[in-house]
Motif scaffolding. Structure first.
Motif, PDB file in Angstrom:
ATOM      1  N   TYR A   8       5.247   1.612  -0.216  1.00 20.01           N
ATOM      2  CA  TYR A   8       3.989   1.790  -0.931  1.00 20.01           C
ATOM      3  C   TYR A   8       4.030   2.946  -1.926  1.00 20.01           C
ATOM      4  N   LYS A 142       1.425  -2.606  -2.251  1.00 21.04           N
ATOM      5  CA  LYS A 142       0.156  -1.863  -2.232  1.00 21.04           C
ATOM      6  C   LYS A 142      -1.013  -2.783  -2.582  1.00 21.04           C
ATOM      7  N   PHE A 146      -3.938  -3.575   0.112  1.00 21.21           N
ATOM      8  CA  PHE A 146      -5.264  -3.071  -0.224  1.00 21.21           C
ATOM      9  C   PHE A 146      -6.259  -4.205  -0.476  1.00 21.21           C
ATOM     10  N   TYR A 149      -6.825  -5.550   3.754  1.00 19.33           N
ATOM     11  CA  TYR A 149      -7.295  -4.690   4.838  1.00 19.33           C
ATOM     12  C   TYR A 149      -8.638  -4.047   4.508  1.00 19.33           C
ATOM     13  N   ARG A 154      -7.301   1.139   4.668  1.00 19.48           N
ATOM     14  CA  ARG A 154      -6.848   1.538   3.338  1.00 19.48           C
ATOM     15  C   ARG A 154      -6.913   3.049   3.167  1.00 19.48           C
ATOM     16  N   SER A 158      -3.738   5.471   2.602  1.00 19.75           N
ATOM     17  CA  SER A 158      -3.776   6.369   1.440  1.00 19.75           C
ATOM     18  C   SER A 158      -3.560   7.818   1.856  1.00 19.75           C
ATOM     19  N   VAL A 189      -8.053   4.326  -3.413  1.00 21.59           N
ATOM     20  CA  VAL A 189      -8.300   3.441  -2.268  1.00 21.59           C
ATOM     21  C   VAL A 189      -8.875   2.102  -2.718  1.00 21.59           C
TER      22      VAL A 189
END
Length: 231
Positions: A8, A142, A146, A149, A154, A158, A189
Motif C-alpha cells: 500500500y 490501496k 479503500f 472496507y 481504512r 492509514s 482515507v
C-alpha cells in the motif's frame, strides 16, 4: 499477524542506485535545488512535467481534485522519494497535482537531462519499468481496499501507512508522531473530516492512539492490526 505495508506504500529507493556510477555523477552535477513552502504547488493536474523531483526534506501530497473541488490524496511522498517521471515517459500531462505538506527541499532533474540520461542508461530504463509496475500495484491495492472496507478499517490501515512514512522521515525513530492535519488525513482515507475525527476519538478512548493538535502517536500497532485482520 503482520501486514505487508509495501502493498500500500512503496519502500523508498535511491534514484541514483538506478544509474551507472559515471551517469549518476553526471546527473548530480546538474541537479537544481528547489524549495517550496507549505501549501505551494510543485505542479498542477493537467500540466506537463518539466522534470523529476527528488525530495530532500519534507513531504509532498499527490492528489486529484473531485468535481466538488475537494482533494482525494492518492499518495504521500517523503524524503528520498522521487516523482514526475511518468508523464515525461508517456509525454502526457500530470493526472494529479503535487503540493508541499510542509517546508520542502527537493533536487530537480530537468526533463531534457532526464531524457538524455534515460536514452544512455539501460539500467535506469529497466529499473524504472520495475518501479512503475510496483507503483501501479500499490495504487490498485490501496484503491481496492479503500473501496471495499469500512471507515474504521481504512483509518486503521492509514494510521499504519502514515506511521511508516513519518518514522522513515525521522530515521525510524521509535515513538515518532504523525503530524498531519485532519483535512489531509480525511482526504487520504476518503471520508468526511467529521467521520475521521469520530473514528480517531474511538481509537483514542480505547488507548490505541494518543493525539495532541495535529499530532498522532500510535501506541498499540497490534490493536490496529486486529481491526484490519481480513486485509
Amino acid at each position: 499477524m503482520e501486514i505487508n505495508l509495501e502493498k500500500y506504500h512503496l519502500k523508498s529507493t535511491s534514484f541514483f542506485d538506478f544509474l551507472e556510477p559515471n551517469l549518476a555523477q553526471e546527473v548530480k552535477n546538474k541537479l537544481q535545488r528547489k524549495e517550496f513552502t507549505k501549501g505551494e504547488f510543485l505542479f498542477k493536474e493537467k500540466s506537463y512535467s518539466k522534470g523529476v523531483y527528488i525530495i530532500r526534506k519534507g513531504k509532498v501530497k499527490i492528489f486529484q481534485s473531485t468535481g466538488e473541488g475537494k482533494q482525494s490524496i492518492v499518495y504521500i511522498y517523503k524524503k528520498g522519494d522521487y516523482f514526475g517521471y511518468r508523464p515525461l515517459l508517456a509525454n502526457e500531462p500530470h493526472p494529479v497535482s503535487a503540493v508541499a505538506m510542509d517546508s520542502v527541499v527537493a533536487s530537480f532533474i530537468p526533463g531534457d537531462i532526464f531524457n538524455n540520461i534515460l536514452s544512455r542508461s539501460s539500467l535506469l530504463a529497466r529499473n524504472l519499468l520495475i518501479v512503475l509496475t510496483k507503483e501501479f500495484s500499490v495504487w490498485v491495492n490501496k484503491m481496492t481496499i479503500f473501496s471495499q472496507y469500512g471507515v474504521k478499517a481504512r483509518v486503521a490501515l492509514s494510521l499504519l501507512i502514515l506511521n511508516r512514512v513519518y518514522q522513515r522521515e525521522e530515521g525510524n525513530t521509535p515513538g515518532s508522531s504523525i503530524a498531519i492535519n485532519r483535512d489531509d488525513f480525511s482526504s487520504f482515507v476518503g471520508t468526511a473530516k467529521e467521520t475521521l475525527v469520530r473514528t480517531l476519538r474511538i481509537f483514542k478512548n480505547e488507548g490505541i492512539i494518543t493525539s495532541k493538535g495535529t499530532k498522532i502517536k500510535v501506541l498499540k500497532p497490534k490493536a490496529i492490526l486486529d481491526l484490519i485482520h481480513d486485509i
